[in-house]
Scaffold this motif. Structure first.
Motif, PDB file in Angstrom:
ATOM      1  N   ALA A  58       0.829  -1.206   0.000  1.00  0.00           N
ATOM      2  CA  ALA A  58       0.000   0.000   0.000  1.00  0.00           C
ATOM      3  C   ALA A  58       0.864   1.257   0.000  1.00  0.00           C
ATOM      4  CB  ALA A  58      -0.919   0.001   1.215  1.00  0.00           C
ATOM      5  N   TYR A  59       0.377   2.275  -0.681  1.00  0.00           N
ATOM      6  CA  TYR A  59       1.038   3.569  -0.749  1.00  0.00           C
ATOM      7  C   TYR A  59      -0.006   4.641  -0.413  1.00  0.00           C
ATOM      8  CZ  TYR A  59       4.494   0.929  -3.400  1.00  0.00           C
ATOM      9  OH  TYR A  59       5.417  -0.003  -3.789  1.00  0.00           O
ATOM     10  N   TYR A  60       0.455   5.697   0.247  1.00  0.00           N
ATOM     11  CA  TYR A  60      -0.457   6.751   0.679  1.00  0.00           C
ATOM     12  C   TYR A  60       0.140   8.127   0.416  1.00  0.00           C
ATOM     13  CZ  TYR A  60      -2.730   3.005   3.293  1.00  0.00           C
ATOM     14  OH  TYR A  60      -3.365   1.842   3.649  1.00  0.00           O
ATOM     15  N   ALA A  61      -0.737   9.066   0.086  1.00  0.00           N
ATOM     16  CA  ALA A  61      -0.325  10.458   0.072  1.00  0.00           C
ATOM     17  C   ALA A  61      -0.045  10.904   1.509  1.00  0.00           C
ATOM     18  CB  ALA A  61      -1.426  11.324  -0.539  1.00  0.00           C
ATOM     19  N   ASP A  62       0.892  11.829   1.670  1.00  0.00           N
ATOM     20  CA  ASP A  62       1.233  12.313   3.007  1.00  0.00           C
ATOM     21  C   ASP A  62       0.007  12.879   3.723  1.00  0.00           C
ATOM     22  OD1 ASP A  62       4.569  13.577   2.172  1.00  0.00           O
ATOM     23  OD2 ASP A  62       3.850  11.568   2.670  1.00  0.00           O
ATOM     24  N   SER A  63      -0.891  13.479   2.973  1.00  0.00           N
ATOM     25  CA  SER A  63      -2.046  14.144   3.571  1.00  0.00           C
ATOM     26  C   SER A  63      -3.038  13.179   4.217  1.00  0.00           C
ATOM     27  CB  SER A  63      -2.770  14.984   2.521  1.00  0.00           C
ATOM     28  OG  SER A  63      -3.178  14.177   1.435  1.00  0.00           O
ATOM     29  N   VAL A  64      -2.941  11.889   3.899  1.00  0.00           N
ATOM     30  CA  VAL A  64      -3.910  10.927   4.441  1.00  0.00           C
ATOM     31  C   VAL A  64      -3.248   9.830   5.271  1.00  0.00           C
ATOM     32  CG1 VAL A  64      -5.421  11.364   2.470  1.00  0.00           C
ATOM     33  CG2 VAL A  64      -3.945   9.340   2.468  1.00  0.00           C
ATOM     34  N   LYS A  65      -1.933   9.813   5.333  1.00  0.00           N
ATOM     35  CA  LYS A  65      -1.241   8.771   6.110  1.00  0.00           C
ATOM     36  C   LYS A  65      -1.702   8.781   7.562  1.00  0.00           C
ATOM     37  CE  LYS A  65       3.075   8.199   3.554  1.00  0.00           C
ATOM     38  NZ  LYS A  65       4.520   8.540   3.481  1.00  0.00           N
ATOM     39  N   GLY A  66      -1.959   7.596   8.081  1.00  0.00           N
ATOM     40  CA  GLY A  66      -2.405   7.466   9.461  1.00  0.00           C
ATOM     41  C   GLY A  66      -3.905   7.631   9.635  1.00  0.00           C
ATOM     42  N   ARG A  67      -4.590   8.098   8.602  1.00  0.00           N
ATOM     43  CA  ARG A  67      -6.050   8.287   8.684  1.00  0.00           C
ATOM     44  C   ARG A  67      -6.803   7.358   7.722  1.00  0.00           C
ATOM     45  NH1 ARG A  67      -8.324  12.948   7.172  1.00  0.00           N
ATOM     46  NH2 ARG A  67      -6.701  13.475   5.640  1.00  0.00           N
ATOM     47  N   PHE A  68      -6.229   7.104   6.551  1.00  0.00           N
ATOM     48  CA  PHE A  68      -6.880   6.275   5.534  1.00  0.00           C
ATOM     49  C   PHE A  68      -6.172   4.930   5.454  1.00  0.00           C
ATOM     50  CE2 PHE A  68      -8.619   9.854   2.534  1.00  0.00           C
ATOM     51  CZ  PHE A  68      -9.210  10.468   3.630  1.00  0.00           C
ATOM     52  N   THR A  69      -6.934   3.887   5.146  1.00  0.00           N
ATOM     53  CA  THR A  69      -6.379   2.548   4.953  1.00  0.00           C
ATOM     54  C   THR A  69      -6.987   1.937   3.703  1.00  0.00           C
ATOM     55  OG1 THR A  69      -6.152   2.231   7.346  1.00  0.00           O
ATOM     56  CG2 THR A  69      -6.037   0.273   5.953  1.00  0.00           C
ATOM     57  N   ILE A  70      -6.129   1.479   2.809  1.00  0.00           N
ATOM     58  CA  ILE A  70      -6.585   0.822   1.592  1.00  0.00           C
ATOM     59  C   ILE A  70      -6.465  -0.688   1.775  1.00  0.00           C
ATOM     60  CG2 ILE A  70      -4.333   0.841   0.428  1.00  0.00           C
ATOM     61  CD1 ILE A  70      -5.855   1.561  -2.181  1.00  0.00           C
ATOM     62  N   SER A  71      -7.415  -1.428   1.202  1.00  0.00           N
ATOM     63  CA  SER A  71      -7.369  -2.884   1.280  1.00  0.00           C
ATOM     64  C   SER A  71      -8.074  -3.443   0.050  1.00  0.00           C
ATOM     65  CB  SER A  71      -8.042  -3.386   2.561  1.00  0.00           C
ATOM     66  OG  SER A  71      -9.413  -3.018   2.600  1.00  0.00           O
ATOM     67  N   ARG A  72      -7.881  -4.732  -0.172  1.00  0.00           N
ATOM     68  CA  ARG A  72      -8.540  -5.363  -1.317  1.00  0.00           C
ATOM     69  C   ARG A  72      -9.065  -6.732  -0.918  1.00  0.00           C
ATOM     70  NH1 ARG A  72      -4.622  -5.070  -5.991  1.00  0.00           N
ATOM     71  NH2 ARG A  72      -6.161  -6.354  -7.078  1.00  0.00           N
ATOM     72  N   ASP A  73     -10.194  -7.106  -1.522  1.00  0.00           N
ATOM     73  CA  ASP A  73     -10.783  -8.431  -1.360  1.00  0.00           C
ATOM     74  C   ASP A  73     -10.819  -9.034  -2.762  1.00  0.00           C
ATOM     75  OD1 ASP A  73     -12.395 -10.670  -1.106  1.00  0.00           O
ATOM     76  OD2 ASP A  73     -13.732  -9.729   0.346  1.00  0.00           O
ATOM     77  N   ASN A  74      -9.844  -9.869  -3.055  1.00  0.00           N
ATOM     78  CA  ASN A  74      -9.746 -10.420  -4.410  1.00  0.00           C
ATOM     79  C   ASN A  74     -10.929 -11.307  -4.757  1.00  0.00           C
ATOM     80  OD1 ASN A  74      -7.349  -9.051  -4.951  1.00  0.00           O
ATOM     81  ND2 ASN A  74      -6.076 -10.753  -4.234  1.00  0.00           N
ATOM     82  N   ALA A  75     -11.500 -11.974  -3.760  1.00  0.00           N
ATOM     83  CA  ALA A  75     -12.657 -12.840  -4.014  1.00  0.00           C
ATOM     84  C   ALA A  75     -13.863 -12.028  -4.493  1.00  0.00           C
ATOM     85  CB  ALA A  75     -13.019 -13.615  -2.759  1.00  0.00           C
ATOM     86  N   LYS A  76     -13.924 -10.760  -4.075  1.00  0.00           N
ATOM     87  CA  LYS A  76     -15.030  -9.892  -4.472  1.00  0.00           C
ATOM     88  C   LYS A  76     -14.633  -8.886  -5.538  1.00  0.00           C
ATOM     89  CE  LYS A  76     -17.420 -10.142  -0.023  1.00  0.00           C
ATOM     90  NZ  LYS A  76     -17.976  -9.381   1.135  1.00  0.00           N
ATOM     91  N   SER A  77     -13.376  -8.957  -5.984  1.00  0.00           N
ATOM     92  CA  SER A  77     -12.874  -8.001  -6.985  1.00  0.00           C
ATOM     93  C   SER A  77     -13.163  -6.566  -6.566  1.00  0.00           C
ATOM     94  CB  SER A  77     -13.485  -8.280  -8.373  1.00  0.00           C
ATOM     95  OG  SER A  77     -13.086  -9.542  -8.843  1.00  0.00           O
ATOM     96  N   THR A  78     -12.871  -6.282  -5.324  1.00  0.00           N
ATOM     97  CA  THR A  78     -13.205  -4.970  -4.756  1.00  0.00           C
ATOM     98  C   THR A  78     -12.028  -4.426  -3.946  1.00  0.00           C
ATOM     99  OG1 THR A  78     -15.556  -5.522  -4.655  1.00  0.00           O
ATOM    100  CG2 THR A  78     -14.803  -3.707  -3.260  1.00  0.00           C
ATOM    101  N   VAL A  79     -11.798  -3.133  -4.100  1.00  0.00           N
ATOM    102  CA  VAL A  79     -10.828  -2.411  -3.277  1.00  0.00           C
ATOM    103  C   VAL A  79     -11.601  -1.441  -2.391  1.00  0.00           C
ATOM    104  CG1 VAL A  79      -8.994  -0.677  -3.333  1.00  0.00           C
ATOM    105  CG2 VAL A  79      -8.884  -2.644  -4.846  1.00  0.00           C
TER     106      VAL A  79
END
Length: 127
Positions: A58-79
């Motif tokens: 995962a990569y984050y912009a400095d403005s959102v680090k520590g507040r936003f979290t990205i994840s993915r569910d490959n079984a659902k083809s969803t991020v």
């Protein structure tokens, strides 16, 4: 063909949370990176967060680090983009995008690296 659909936007008070979803179809989802961008009125589109294919780095912009979290569910083809401690400056239309690459390295936040975009979902942070 490649199709991306965002959902989960809305109106939230400062300090609140939202979870955005990006549902993908038309390609082998597991292999490819997906990136979230946002665009506020009168401003350029900016990269928010990227998750790679394969190991899901995962990569984050400095403005959102520590507040936003990205994840993915490959079984659902969803991020997903979990957004906590939201601020008024997070107000924007949020888009997900891909260019069918497993990762982008340091160029992940450049909009011109991407050919495929969703229609966007509005996030408004206001009291």
């Amino acid at each position: 063909q490649v199709h991306l659909v965002e959902s989960g936007g809305g109106l939230v008070q400062p300090g609140g949370s939202l979870r955005l979803s990006c549902a993908a179809s038309g390609f082998t989802f597991d292999y490819y990176a997906i990136t979230w961008f946002r665009q506020a009125p009168g401003k350029q589109r900016e990269g928010v967060s990227c998750i790679t294919g394969g190991d899901g780095s995962a990569y984050y912009a400095d403005s959102v680090k520590g507040r936003f979290t990205i994840s993915r569910d490959n079984a659902k083809s969803t991020v997903y983009l979990q957004m906590n401690s939201l601020k008024p400056e997070d107000t924007a239309v949020y888009f997900c995008a891909t260019d069918l690459r497993s990762g982008y390295g340091s160029s992940w936040s450049r909009p011109n690296e991407y050919d495929y975009w969703g229609q966007g979902t509005q996030v408004t942070v206001s009291s």
